[in-house]
Design a protein around this motif. Structure first.
Motif, PDB file in Angstrom:
ATOM      1  N   VAL A   1      19.318  47.816  98.203  1.00  0.00           N
ATOM      2  CA  VAL A   1      17.964  48.038  97.692  1.00  0.00           C
ATOM      3  C   VAL A   1      17.385  46.726  97.202  1.00  0.00           C
ATOM      4  O   VAL A   1      17.991  46.000  96.425  1.00  0.00           O
ATOM      5  CB  VAL A   1      17.911  49.111  96.572  1.00  0.00           C
ATOM      6  N   LYS A   2      16.194  46.435  97.693  1.00  0.00           N
ATOM      7  CA  LYS A   2      15.539  45.205  97.289  1.00  0.00           C
ATOM      8  C   LYS A   2      14.591  45.518  96.142  1.00  0.00           C
ATOM      9  O   LYS A   2      13.944  46.570  96.132  1.00  0.00           O
ATOM     10  CB  LYS A   2      14.782  44.610  98.472  1.00  0.00           C
TER      11      LYS A   2
ATOM     12  N   THR B   1      20.773  35.434 102.224  1.00  0.00           N
ATOM     13  CA  THR B   1      20.720  36.739 101.550  1.00  0.00           C
ATOM     14  C   THR B   1      21.782  37.664 102.144  1.00  0.00           C
ATOM     15  O   THR B   1      22.491  38.366 101.421  1.00  0.00           O
ATOM     16  CB  THR B   1      19.320  37.377 101.708  1.00  0.00           C
TER      17      THR B   1
ATOM     18  N   THR C   1      20.459  50.246 105.007  1.00  0.00           N
ATOM     19  CA  THR C   1      19.390  49.336 104.589  1.00  0.00           C
ATOM     20  C   THR C   1      18.087  49.928 105.124  1.00  0.00           C
ATOM     21  O   THR C   1      18.113  50.874 105.903  1.00  0.00           O
ATOM     22  CB  THR C   1      19.525  47.933 105.211  1.00  0.00           C
ATOM     23  N   ALA C   2      16.962  49.339 104.756  1.00  0.00           N
ATOM     24  CA  ALA C   2      15.707  49.679 105.422  1.00  0.00           C
ATOM     25  C   ALA C   2      15.595  48.790 106.665  1.00  0.00           C
ATOM     26  O   ALA C   2      16.372  47.848 106.825  1.00  0.00           O
ATOM     27  CB  ALA C   2      14.525  49.459 104.485  1.00  0.00           C
ATOM     28  N   THR C   3      14.653  49.100 107.548  1.00  0.00           N
ATOM     29  CA  THR C   3      14.516  48.268 108.744  1.00  0.00           C
ATOM     30  C   THR C   3      13.935  46.909 108.386  1.00  0.00           C
ATOM     31  O   THR C   3      14.220  45.918 109.037  1.00  0.00           O
ATOM     32  CB  THR C   3      13.589  48.920 109.784  1.00  0.00           C
ATOM     33  N   GLU C   4      13.091  46.874 107.351  1.00  0.00           N
ATOM     34  CA  GLU C   4      12.557  45.597 106.891  1.00  0.00           C
ATOM     35  C   GLU C   4      12.012  45.764 105.492  1.00  0.00           C
ATOM     36  O   GLU C   4      11.594  46.840 105.106  1.00  0.00           O
ATOM     37  CB  GLU C   4      11.463  45.086 107.821  1.00  0.00           C
ATOM     38  N   SER C   5      12.048  44.683 104.723  1.00  0.00           N
ATOM     39  CA  SER C   5      11.565  44.763 103.352  1.00  0.00           C
ATOM     40  C   SER C   5      10.052  44.598 103.340  1.00  0.00           C
ATOM     41  O   SER C   5       9.469  44.042 104.273  1.00  0.00           O
ATOM     42  CB  SER C   5      12.221  43.677 102.505  1.00  0.00           C
TER      43      SER C   5
ATOM     44  N   GLY D   1       9.466  40.598 102.377  1.00  0.00           N
ATOM     45  CA  GLY D   1      10.073  39.554 103.206  1.00  0.00           C
ATOM     46  C   GLY D   1       9.925  39.825 104.692  1.00  0.00           C
ATOM     47  O   GLY D   1       9.705  38.915 105.489  1.00  0.00           O
ATOM     48  N   TYR D   2      10.036  41.078 105.053  1.00  0.00           N
ATOM     49  CA  TYR D   2       9.956  41.617 106.419  1.00  0.00           C
ATOM     50  C   TYR D   2      10.466  40.722 107.541  1.00  0.00           C
ATOM     51  O   TYR D   2       9.848  40.596 108.569  1.00  0.00           O
ATOM     52  CB  TYR D   2       8.556  42.166 106.740  1.00  0.00           C
TER      53      TYR D   2
ATOM     54  N   PRO E   1      19.750  43.470 108.352  1.00  0.00           N
ATOM     55  CA  PRO E   1      20.748  44.497 108.707  1.00  0.00           C
ATOM     56  C   PRO E   1      21.763  44.015 109.763  1.00  0.00           C
ATOM     57  O   PRO E   1      22.965  44.206 109.585  1.00  0.00           O
ATOM     58  CB  PRO E   1      19.879  45.652 109.240  1.00  0.00           C
TER      59      PRO E   1
HETATM   60  N1  LIG Z   1      17.530  40.863  98.052  1.00  0.00           N
HETATM   61  C1  LIG Z   1      17.912  42.013  98.624  1.00  0.00           C
HETATM   62  N2  LIG Z   1      18.648  42.913  97.925  1.00  0.00           N
HETATM   63  C2  LIG Z   1      19.057  44.079  98.492  1.00  0.00           C
HETATM   64  N3  LIG Z   1      18.763  44.430  99.755  1.00  0.00           N
HETATM   65  C3  LIG Z   1      18.024  43.576 100.509  1.00  0.00           C
HETATM   66  C4  LIG Z   1      17.574  42.327  99.982  1.00  0.00           C
HETATM   67  N4  LIG Z   1      16.880  41.703 100.957  1.00  0.00           N
HETATM   68  C5  LIG Z   1      16.892  42.527 102.030  1.00  0.00           C
HETATM   69  N5  LIG Z   1      17.585  43.658 101.765  1.00  0.00           N
HETATM   70  C6  LIG Z   1      17.805  44.813 102.660  1.00  0.00           C
HETATM   71  O1  LIG Z   1      17.618  44.404 104.016  1.00  0.00           O
HETATM   72  C7  LIG Z   1      16.470  45.056 104.576  1.00  0.00           C
HETATM   73  C8  LIG Z   1      15.763  44.131 105.541  1.00  0.00           C
HETATM   74  O2  LIG Z   1      15.224  43.054 104.823  1.00  0.00           O
HETATM   75  P1  LIG Z   1      14.377  41.896 105.491  1.00  0.00           P
HETATM   76  O3  LIG Z   1      15.273  41.222 106.480  1.00  0.00           O
HETATM   77  O4  LIG Z   1      13.945  41.036 104.365  1.00  0.00           O
HETATM   78  O5  LIG Z   1      13.207  42.523 106.195  1.00  0.00           O
HETATM   79  C9  LIG Z   1      15.655  45.463 103.362  1.00  0.00           C
HETATM   80  O6  LIG Z   1      14.769  46.524 103.658  1.00  0.00           O
HETATM   81  C10 LIG Z   1      16.745  45.870 102.379  1.00  0.00           C
HETATM   82  O7  LIG Z   1      17.270  47.152 102.645  1.00  0.00           O
END
Ligand SMILES: Nc1ncnc2c1ncn2[C@@H]1O[C@H](COP(=O)(O)O)[C@@H](O)[C@H]1O
Ligand SMILES: Cc1cc2nc3c(=O)[nH]c(=O)nc-3n(C[C@H](O)[C@H](O)[C@H](O)COP(=O)(O)OP(=O)(O)OC[C@H]3O[C@@H](n4cnc5c(N)ncnc54)[C@H](O)[C@@H]3O)c2cc1C
Lengths: 320, 258
Positions: free
Chosen positions: B7-8, B97, B115-119, B122-123, B128
């Motif tokens: 979880v972010k 990260t 995880t989610a597909t993207e934050s 940060g997206y 993942p």
């Molecule tokens: N700092 C963080 N802490 C925990 N989970 C993260 C973090 N950054 C990314 N994630 C997980 O990775 C997913 C994809 O992130 P991102 O690559 O930034 O789009 C997010 O939706 C979160 O589930």
């Protein structure tokens, strides 16, 4: 040209390389002295003519990955090529489901960072452009360490143009190694029905959002799209709500569209929606809230109720 | 079954966001909240780990020992959390990260990582797959439905054309879309209980990660410039007084769409 050797991860389907793959090959020609495509799925030899036409002189054919999800086996095969002495200066990945999986895994295997969400690139291939805050700002970024530089590029960032090149030379490589990371298998595929032009290729896109009020009202969007020979689209809100399939979603996590006309109905215009449609040539919005952000990008904004404006528009179009 | 949910914790997306003019990093100095995209993973985890002895363990990396977003997810029902917080992490990119998250995740010995597909802020959407590769696990991204059957996870994975049914042995990493489940609202009881649930706070050194792997230096990339994009010319805004459809028709004719 600062970069010698540029690779493009070329996704292919039954109809040949995807349009995003051809966009990447086109850009690769301007940033690299030589362009190599990397393809999988067993049909690379068949696609060598098109890949060559758009600029690849060589295709690495990774062969058939069978039912495995491509991310892990394709990244393994690419890492093996690099470890075997190949020296790409940069690798361009499509911002697609499988493209992002391969880029993520390869970045770990090579211990190289990735730059994602690229919407533009300098001609030397060393700096990248990114759209921020719904496209209101543009950031420029670059790598400071050693290559290969891993770039994940969004659809429609570059126009695909044929270079008129001959077929690319096909180089078969060892079948991707199928270790435990490649254990995810596709057991069946489901294709959702569609009629009319493809969402990301249509000249007219008519999209609906939560302002439609209910799933049934999406019918208005479909009718209108049909009358204008366009494709129906959607905001994420109504995809999440289950009103329409995900394939209709426009935006950050959906499709990027750049039609001649985009008609947004009952869509607020959140930044994540705007990045997917702001490049449209003309934008018309119908929203009952005159402060809705969608109006800031609209050439024509109608402050009104979709349930009044759309039926009237449909009737008028029918009677022409 | 142990499910780890990443979880972010992010700045409130409803508040205007800004980049630091010097570092070009997103300003994360204010209070952080649970990224809405991750509430789906938390709910999915809770539904999958509902048996005796099953646990949902949260993993997060955030500055300043931030726990407000974690408390929200704990209030939904997660058992405990691992938080990695360290000044050395400022400016960390997606690969860094993922290294931090993977090291924290492996402490929880999960059967499934969500995880989610993207934050939202940060997206990059690469984390993942990076986590899965670092942990040596298979992964299925873009899940719109998940079921666990013994030691196999079955996923409906979104595709361009529709969806694929995918099977994968556990342990595995699965990224979920917003359509996967409807997240619950924390109950009052849940909110009270969350206050005393354990949050393990770790520094980079605790995870055995070298300093050079994370932070701005580890990112090996920089933002060189941020500028206003060319704004679209403001258009004409008309209040519908029964003539809205006509105005659109006239515009379509002008464009020769009809
Ligand atoms: N700092 C963080 N802490 C925990 N989970 C993260 C973090 N950054 C990314 N994630 C997980 O990775 C997913 C994809 O992130 P991102 O690559 O930034 O789009 C997010 O939706 C979160 O589930
Ligand atoms: C990581 C992430 C990724 C995302 N990706 C996407 C994406 O790819 N695509 C996307 O679209 N969104 C995406 N979103 C979601 C986005 O933030 C918004 O929540 C979403 O776009 C809102 O959809 P909407 O405009 O339909 O709904 P709302 O924001 O609820 O807006 C509905 C609008 O309809 C208007 N309205 C109501 N009734 C009427 C009426 N009768 N007549 C006319 N107008 C009416 C209202 O005034 C309002 O402006 C993403 C969010 C996150 C966090």
């Amino acid at each position: 040209m600062a970069l010698d050797n540029v690779w493009v991860l070329a996704e292919t389907g039954e109809a040949g390389p995807t349009s995003l793959s051809l966009e990447l090959l086109t850009k690769a020609r301007t940033i690299g002295a030589s362009v190599t495509a990397v393809a999988w799925g067993g049909g690379a030899a068949e696609h060598a003519a098109v890949l060559g036409e758009y600029g690849a002189t060589k295709v690495y054919d990774l062969g058939d990955t069978g039912e495995a999800l491509p991310g892990a086996p394709v990244a393994s095969a690419m890492a093996a090529l690099v470890e075997g002495g190949e020296r790409p200066d940069a690798i361009l990945f499509p911002a697609s489901y499988d493209g992002r999986d391969v880029a993520g895994r390869l970045s770990v295997k090579l211990d190289r960072p990735v730059i994602t969400n690229i919407v533009g690139m300098s001609d030397d291939g060393l700096s990248t452009q990114h759209s921020l805050f719904g496209g209101s700002q543009t950031a420029t970024a670059r790598f400071t360490g050693e290559g290969p530089f891993l770039y994940v590029v969004r659809a429609k960032s570059f126009a695909a143009e044929s270079a008129g090149g001959g077929p690319a030379e096909v180089v078969q490589t060892a079948a991707p190694e199928a270790g435990p990371t490649a254990a995810a298998r596709v057991v069946s595929r489901h294709v959702e029905e569609r009629s009319g032009p493809k969402l990301d290729e249509a000249g007219v896109v008519v999209s609906g959002g939560r302002g439609l009020g209910s799933a049934d009202s999406y019918e208005l969007i479909e009718q209108l799209a049909k009358l204008l020979n366009g494709a129906p689209g959607a905001s994420r809100a109504i995809v999440d709500a289950g009103w329409v399939p995900y394939a209709r979603q426009v935006g950050q996590t959906g499709k990027t569209v750049k039609p001649n006309l985009y008609l947004a109905c009952g869509i607020s215009g959140a930044t994540q929606h705007l990045v997917g449609m702001k490049g449209s040539k003309h934008i018309v919005a119908v929203n009952k809230d005159q402060d809705a952000p969608i109006f800031s990008v609209a050439d024509l904004g109608i402050v009104g109720d979709v349930h009044k404006v759309l039926p009237a528009l449909i009737e008028a179009l029918k009677s022409r | 079954m142990n499910v780890v949910v990443c979880v972010k914790q992010i700045p409130d997306p409803a508040a205007p966001s800004a980049l630091d003019p010097v570092t070009h990093n997103l300003d994360r100095s204010g209070k952080l909240i649970l990224d809405d995209s991750d509430s789906y993973g938390v709910e999915m985890g809770l539904q999958l780990a509902s048996g005796d002895g099953d646990e949902v363990i949260l993993v997060s990396m955030a500055p300043g020992g931030e726990t407000s977003g974690l408390r929200t997810a704990l209030a939904m029902g997660a058992a405990r959390a691992i938080l990695v917080s360290d000044d050395a992490l400022s400016g960390t990119d997606s690969l860094g990260t993922a290294k931090v998250l993977a090291a924290a995740i492996s402490r929880a010995e999960p059967d499934l990582v969500l995880t989610a597909t993207e934050s939202t802020d940060g997206y990059t959407g690469t984390i993942p797959a990076q986590i899965a590769e670092l942990l040596g696990l298979p992964s299925v991204t873009f899940a719109k439905k998940i079921a666990v059957d013994g030691s196999t996870v079955r996923v409906e994975r979104q595709t361009e054309a529709g969806f694929d049914e995918v099977e994968c042995p556990l342990p595995a990493v699965v990224s979920v879309t917003a359509g996967v489940v409807e997240p619950r609202y924390p109950s009052f009881k849940g909110i009270m209980a969350a206050k005393s649930k354990p949050v393990d706070v770790l520094a980079v050194a605790d995870l055995g990660i070298e300093g050079g792997q994370v932070g701005s230096a580890g990112a090996r990339q920089e933002v060189t410039d941020v500028a206003d994009a060319e704004a679209r010319e403001g258009g004409e805004i008309v209040v519908d007084e029964g003539n809205g459809a006509e105005r659109i028709l006239a515009f379509l004719e002008e464009l020769k769409v009809i």
